[in-house]
Design a protein around this motif. Structure first.
Motif, short mmCIF file in Angstrom:
data_model
loop_
_atom_site.label_atom_id
_atom_site.label_comp_id
_atom_site.label_asym_id
_atom_site.label_seq_id
_atom_site.Cartn_x
_atom_site.Cartn_y
_atom_site.Cartn_z
N ILE A 183 0.84 -1.20 0.00
CA ILE A 183 0.00 0.00 0.00
C ILE A 183 0.88 1.26 0.00
O ILE A 183 0.59 2.23 -0.71
N CYS A 184 1.98 1.21 0.78
CA CYS A 184 2.90 2.36 0.84
C CYS A 184 3.52 2.63 -0.53
O CYS A 184 3.77 3.79 -0.88
N GLN B 192 -9.04 3.43 0.94
CA GLN B 192 -10.07 2.69 1.65
C GLN B 192 -9.61 1.26 1.82
O GLN B 192 -9.18 0.63 0.84
N ILE B 193 -9.68 0.77 3.03
CA ILE B 193 -9.23 -0.60 3.27
C ILE B 193 -10.35 -1.42 3.90
O ILE B 193 -11.28 -0.88 4.52
N ASN B 194 -10.24 -2.72 3.72
CA ASN B 194 -11.20 -3.63 4.34
C ASN B 194 -10.52 -4.98 4.46
O ASN B 194 -9.46 -5.22 3.86
N SER B 195 -11.10 -5.85 5.26
CA SER B 195 -10.64 -7.23 5.26
C SER B 195 -11.83 -8.10 4.88
O SER B 195 -12.93 -7.91 5.39
N ILE B 196 -11.60 -9.03 3.95
CA ILE B 196 -12.69 -9.94 3.59
C ILE B 196 -12.44 -11.33 4.16
O ILE B 196 -13.06 -12.30 3.75
N GLY B 197 -11.48 -11.41 5.10
CA GLY B 197 -11.27 -12.64 5.86
C GLY B 197 -10.72 -13.79 5.05
O GLY B 197 -10.30 -13.64 3.90
N CYS B 198 -10.72 -14.96 5.70
CA CYS B 198 -10.22 -16.18 5.06
C CYS B 198 -11.42 -17.09 4.78
O CYS B 198 -12.53 -16.79 5.23
N PRO B 199 -11.24 -18.19 4.09
CA PRO B 199 -12.40 -19.04 3.78
C PRO B 199 -13.17 -19.47 5.03
O PRO B 199 -14.40 -19.60 4.98
N GLY C 194 2.33 6.80 8.74
CA GLY C 194 1.65 8.08 8.55
C GLY C 194 0.75 8.08 7.32
O GLY C 194 0.51 9.13 6.73
N VAL C 195 0.28 6.91 6.91
CA VAL C 195 -0.60 6.82 5.74
C VAL C 195 -2.05 6.82 6.23
O VAL C 195 -2.45 5.95 7.00
N GLU C 196 -2.79 7.82 5.80
CA GLU C 196 -4.20 7.90 6.23
C GLU C 196 -5.07 6.92 5.46
O GLU C 196 -4.84 6.69 4.28
N TYR C 197 -6.09 6.39 6.14
CA TYR C 197 -6.98 5.44 5.47
C TYR C 197 -8.36 5.50 6.11
O TYR C 197 -8.53 6.04 7.20
N VAL D 281 -8.21 -6.04 1.45
CA VAL D 281 -8.52 -5.46 0.14
C VAL D 281 -8.45 -3.95 0.31
O VAL D 281 -8.73 -3.43 1.39
N PHE D 282 -8.05 -3.27 -0.75
CA PHE D 282 -7.96 -1.81 -0.63
C PHE D 282 -8.16 -1.15 -1.99
O PHE D 282 -7.99 -1.77 -3.03
N GLU D 283 -8.54 0.11 -1.93
CA GLU D 283 -8.71 0.90 -3.15
C GLU D 283 -8.25 2.33 -2.88
O GLU D 283 -8.45 2.85 -1.78
N PHE D 284 -7.66 2.94 -3.89
CA PHE D 284 -7.40 4.38 -3.84
C PHE D 284 -8.47 5.02 -4.72
O PHE D 284 -8.55 4.71 -5.92
#
Ligand code: ATP
Ligand code: MG
Length: 430
Positions: free
Chosen positions: A146-147, A164-171, A248-251, A268-271
């Protein structure tokens, strides 16, 4: 005839000088990737169709609707790559790069092909800069990837991008979540679009990524994966946030991001930018711990991102970010008569060998027309060669901006004289 003079729908040509902007940006991307330890990989533009079915996922829009798939003359089903990760993962396995130890860090520039409805920022042929990292399980790797994207945007001077970040977990934790989603969407089942009705049984998570207004409105009230994460996945997500804080990365945590490809796990993440209209995601990525195993390799963690080059270029334009101008001709050598043209050709060649952007007439123009052309291309200097100059061995070099004239000796090294003259002119301009 229109077929011959019009590029296929959803594709575009890139012309000079715009392509110079692409080169400038590509140079920055390449440099940042290398600074962060990534090496370039180039893979084929088409792969076996099965590779994408397996990796991107049978239930995704990309595989169901968007792939350019055809049968070749040997009766094999091949597909133009819709994204870059599958090819990179396939190559990593094929060349057993894992034998050289982890992490493996790869980057690429690729064209991608998706049969989508063309609109601003959405094309059928588009270009991605992508990175992939294999063999690193710790959230420190997610943070570094991400950096890298962040460093690229910062270096280019892009403003107002939200990460924007999220976690969609493991199976494991996802199974419970899928059940909850199925129950939720089933209760809205009369309103769902036809595609989503199919997804309801097979992969209700895909409904969260549906672009239809009705489905996306319903998706807003759906359960959040973050409430279903197992301890390990929660810890991983917390770890990522700590590393991003340290950098120091804002999210923003956005629990609705699921990404359009099936191989993602955990991060998972998106800019996202507000300056791009509906196609606001410039860069999207995440972790795909199940992918390598899915392709027949040993379980190997992986992660990466894809950055849409067209959307990045649109964003730079929308934000009026200035890029260096295309270099222009430094010296135009005009000539009169065949002998002078031959000498002009020789000098041009000599200068070009010394990396000077020199040009002479190649269109058989009159002297007047040559000078007009030199003006049009913005030549820094001009020099006229005719019988007099050839005889005396001296020509006059004219600075087109200051109109200053300096003599140049044709029988001495011209690139050295030209370098001295241009250096002196630069000194004077300070
Ligand atoms: P979107 O939600 O906008 O369709 P996506 O989730 O399908 O994007 P990815 O597969 O993650 O996109 O691809 C990574 C990046 O590639 C996107 O963030 C975007 O910048 C770019 N991209 C994807 N599809 C297109 C397209 N059809 N035309 C131009 N750029 C695209
Ligand atoms: Mg898409």
């Amino acid at each position: 005839m229109a077929l011959l003079t019009k590029a296929p729908k959803g594709t575009q040509d890139f012309l000079p000088p715009d392509t110079f902007d692409w080169q400038t940006i590509e140079k920055v991307l390449r440099e940042e990737a290398i600074i962060h330890g990534f090496g370039e990989i180039r893979t084929p533009v088409f792969e076996h169709t099965e590779l994408f079915q397996r990796s991107v996922g049978e239930t995704t829009d990309v595989v169901q609707k968007e792939m350019y798939t055809f049968t070749d003359k040997g009766d094999r089903s091949v597909t133009l790559r819709p994204e870059g990760t599958a090819g990179a993962a396939r190559a990593m396995l094929e060349h057993a790069l894992y034998n050289e130890g982890f992490p493996i860090r790869l980057f690429y520039f690729t064209s991608c092909y998706r049969y989508e409805k063309p609109q601003a920022g959405r094309y059928r042929e588009f270009h991605q800069f992508g990175v992939e990292m294999f063999g690193a399980q710790d959230p420190i790797a997610d943070a570094q990837v991400i950096c890298l994207a962040k460093s690229i945007f910062d270096r280019l001077g892009v403003k107002n991008l939200s990460l924007q970040i999220n976690s969609i977990g493991c199976p494991t934790c996802r199974a419970k979540f899928q059940d909850a989603l199925r129950t939720y969407f089933a209760s809205h089942h009369s309103q769902l679009c036809e595609t989503c009705l199919g997804r309801l049984e097979r992969n209700p998570r895909r409904i969260l990524d549906c672009k239809s207004p009705v489905c996306s409105e319903i998706a807003k009230g759906a359960p959040h994966i973050l409430d279903y994460l197992c301890d390990d996945c929660r810890e991983h997500f917390d770890g990522l946030k700590q590393y991003l804080d340290a950098a120091g990365v804002e999210y923003t945590v956005n629990p609705t991001i699921v990404r359009g490809l099936d191989y993602y796990t955990n991060t998972v993440f998106e800019f996202v930018s507000n300056d791009l209209g509906a196609q606001g995601t410039v860069c999207g990525g995440g972790r795909y711990n199940g992918l390598i195993e899915e392709l027949g390799g040993k379980p190997t963690p992986g992660l990466g991102f894809g950055l849409g080059m067209e959307r990045l270029m649109l964003l730079l334009k929308a934000q009026n970010i200035e890029l260096p101008a295309h270099p222009h001709c430094e010296l135009f050598i005009a000539s009169m008569g065949p002998k002078a043209l031959m000498r002009a050709f020789e000098i041009t060649r000599e200068l070009q060998k010394c990396s000077v952007m020199a040009e002479c007439d190649v269109c058989g123009r009159s002297l007047k027309a040559q000078m007009k052309y030199a003006d049009k291309i913005g030549a820094g200097y001009t020099m006229v060669l005719g019988d007099d100059e050839l005889e005396s061995g001296v020509a006059v070099l004219k600075n087109m901006k200051t109109k200053e004239q300096v003599k140049i000796r044709l029988d001495e090294d011209i690139s050295t004289q030209f370098a001295a003259i241009t250096a002196a002119a630069e000194d004077l301009s300070f």
